[in-house]
Design an enzyme around this catalytic site. Structure first.
Site, short mmCIF file in Angstrom:
data_model
loop_
_atom_site.label_atom_id
_atom_site.label_comp_id
_atom_site.label_asym_id
_atom_site.label_seq_id
_atom_site.Cartn_x
_atom_site.Cartn_y
_atom_site.Cartn_z
N LYS A 177 31.60 -48.36 1.49
CA LYS A 177 32.00 -47.62 0.29
C LYS A 177 30.77 -47.42 -0.60
CE LYS A 177 32.79 -48.80 -3.38
NZ LYS A 177 31.95 -48.78 -4.61
N THR A 188 28.40 -50.40 -6.89
CA THR A 188 28.21 -51.10 -5.62
C THR A 188 28.33 -50.34 -4.30
OG1 THR A 188 29.20 -52.99 -6.65
CG2 THR A 188 28.91 -53.10 -4.30
N GLU A 268 28.86 -39.40 -6.07
CA GLU A 268 29.65 -38.98 -7.22
C GLU A 268 29.17 -37.66 -7.83
OE1 GLU A 268 29.72 -41.75 -10.46
OE2 GLU A 268 31.38 -42.59 -9.33
N ASN A 390 30.51 -40.61 -15.37
CA ASN A 390 29.83 -41.81 -15.85
C ASN A 390 29.72 -41.95 -17.37
OD1 ASN A 390 28.67 -43.44 -13.49
ND2 ASN A 390 28.32 -41.31 -12.92
#
Lengths: 394, 394
Positions: A177, A188, A268, A390
């Site tokens: 992931k 992470t 992202e 974010n």
């Protein structure tokens, strides 16, 4: 194409109450019979290492590099949580060990743990603990269980990431992931690999370290090394085949490389995957440093987002990378089309460059013209999506 | 409040045809009588240093650290332009030297040059050269001419940046543009300072270097060290006063600090100015490294943009900063309100933190709890405006 593809492994996924609304946030990868098998791990270099990193490191050392299971949770990083965070990890591992072999039991040290999510929030142990029996009971060797596990470790990932690589009579499987701290709310990168090859722990550890260097360690989305980064591998030996150390390392490298690429593709907000290659550096280490400097540059990432062929920013980052550098030897190419030679602009096919930059996959090659050092770093563009994702954690 | 505030200096600004549509892009700062006076300079550490950096360095050395004038141009960085770029700088300096004293002339080495703009495009010498006579003829000691010069070096800056600091009977003045490579289309931070103090070149150089360290070298918007960064100071001696080395350094530091703050406030797309303070590091150098790592973090900058009190990212960056670090000693505060102590969350006034983060000026203080090292780095948030500005150069 999963962690249960190699023989001798089971997996499971479930909802542990860490994420809201019963979302998947618990995963288990274990040996089919609950026996501890050779295992290896590579962990973040961040000195603020999260509780699961501290505990998994300790367990691997205490067990002589053997493990029976990996528990993974998402939605809370259990980082910057002090002694209580470490105690929560020990409790979770102990509980999984007990549940895996209710009769005789196995040592808590045979269970490793990976966690991902927000940093600095107490881990809700008492919420999660009651969900472990169902997680362990649900384990199985099927494709579905493996995919459930791969989904349960997702945070801002939009797709699960799985891989399988075939050896000669043995197999490597894996799931992962995120990438770096590009996953803002949940931080992470985690990866768990499995193999049914027969291999000693020391050989497995060396092969894993070798596999990570040109793959996960050549991926950077935002330059942030998270508190929780962990890559683990377990070897069941169920194939009865013992590959050479080189063959095993090659298969692990292939698997890690494919997972790293999936992470970059799902970064992202990212709209591009870019490979920054540096050649002609004094040595490979300098090439890596220069490639990373270009790849992590906010301005270069902005140019990628806008499909702008502004190579001046690339040259500027190379000049600031603290490596041997002579401007009048530098060449830069986009998608193989040279745009800068001897440190100055050269006439080129601007339409070919524009077409290349308009695509989803971009390649920037920089030749420093000084030596034989070379390296490649994988990155993404800096997008409005990344920013939107974010700005706020809640 | 400008480069002509100290006695003995003149300035000028004009349109040189580098930018389109007759926009201001040429500036001159010179001694009133065209005499070479003590001068000092600090230049980019980027190994892809632009032609004007190479030429100004050489001129300062050749003239024994004396200069009569600084020519500044904006709209083209004259970087990655090869030998032709260097020749263009020499030609411009020679022409200004000739025009400043048409009768006897002065050495081309007495003229320094600063340029800012796009990297990798040939400099249009033949367009600019014919505009120099009007630029030089227009020079004068007035406030208006100084402001015209400060405007002519703007690129994506939205306001001119000027400063004046009073000593005892002597003065320091200055102007600047941009910050790091936050100015995408036009790159670069440039600053020219003037003083009417009496000072030897070596003392001036030491004072300038001392002034830059806690000011311009503690400012980072995007971590990009440009190819053209230059700070120059000329000392006319016209006040007849000779301050102590310390007094001069203090005044220069004050002037540079105020210009650095103006740059941060006008950073591209920025909606916040943030000071990241690190205390309790092993030494000042480690404190600086840690503060810079936090300040340059894309994720921390995203949090600033969203006014999000997510200190976990701050702790993670400190842990990755390659300095001595023990998580259980770390404290973090926003605007003086402690949110993390001993490496874990502490109850705090969340409304006070929210109010602080909602403001235009944000302060993040990190205490590593290990020693007496301390440093502060100035930065901004990462905004949609920055991204929009930097996606395309054309």
């Amino acid at each position: 194409m999963s962690v249960t593809r190699p023989a001798g492994f089971v997996a499971s996924g479930g909802a542990g109450g860490i994420k809201p609304e019963g979302k998947l946030d618990l995963a288990l990868v274990a040996t089919a019979d609950g026996a501890a098998v050779p295992a290896a791990g590579v962990f973040t270099t961040n000195k603020a290492a999260a509780a699961p990193v501290q505990v998994s490191r300790r367990h691997l050392a205490a067990s002589g590099q053997r493990a029976a299971a990996v528990l993974l949770t998402s939605g809370n990083a259990n980082a910057a949580t002090g002694p209580a965070g470490v105690a929560a990890c020990e409790a979770l591992c102990g509980e999984v060990a007990r549940l895996l072999r209710p009769d005789e039991g196995i040592a808590a040290e045979a269970v490793l743990i990976c966690q991902t999510g927000l940093i600095g929030f107490p881990f809700p142990l008492e919420v999660v603990r009651p969900r472990l029996p169902a997680l362990v009971a649900g384990r199985g060797p099927g494709r579905e269980q493996a995919e459930l596990a791969a989904r349960a470790i997702m945070t801002t990932d939009t797709v699960p990431k799985e891989v399988a690589v075939e050896g000669e009579g043995w197999t490597v499987g894996g799931m992962a992931k995120g990438a770096a701290m590009l996953s803002p709310r949940m931080a992470t990168m985690l990866a768990v690999l499995t193999t049914d090859a027969v291999v000693e722990p020391a050989v497995l550890q060396a092969a894993l370290r070798q596999a990570i260097e040109p793959t996960f360690n050549r991926l950077s989305v935002d330059g942030a090394t998270s508190t929780n980064d962990t890559v683990l591998v377990l070897a069941s030996g169920a194939s009865g085949r013992r590959p050479s150390a080189d063959a095993l390392a090659a298969a692990l490298t292939d698997a890690c490389g494919r997972l790293a690429r999936q992470m970059a593709q799902d970064a992202e907000g990212g709209t591009k995957v870019a490979v920054v290659r540096v050649e002609g550096a004094l040595d490979d280490e300098e090439a890596h440093r220069a490639a990373r400097k270009v790849a992590e540059s906010q301005l270069v990432q902005c140019s990628l987002n806008g499909a702008d062929p502004y190579w001046g920013r690339v040259v500027s980052e190379l000049g600031a990378a603290q490596v041997a550098f002579e401007l009048d030897r530098v060449r830069v190419a986009y998608g193989g089309v040279e745009v800068c030679r001897a440190g100055v602009a050269v006439p080129h096919d601007t339409e070919a460059v524009a077409a290349h930059l308009a695509g989803r996959e971009v390649e920037i090659t920089c030749d420093l013209g000084l030596g034989t050092g070379r390296a490649a770093v994988l990155t993404t563009d800096l997008s409005e999506g990344y920013l939107a994702e974010n700005r706020r954690t809640s």
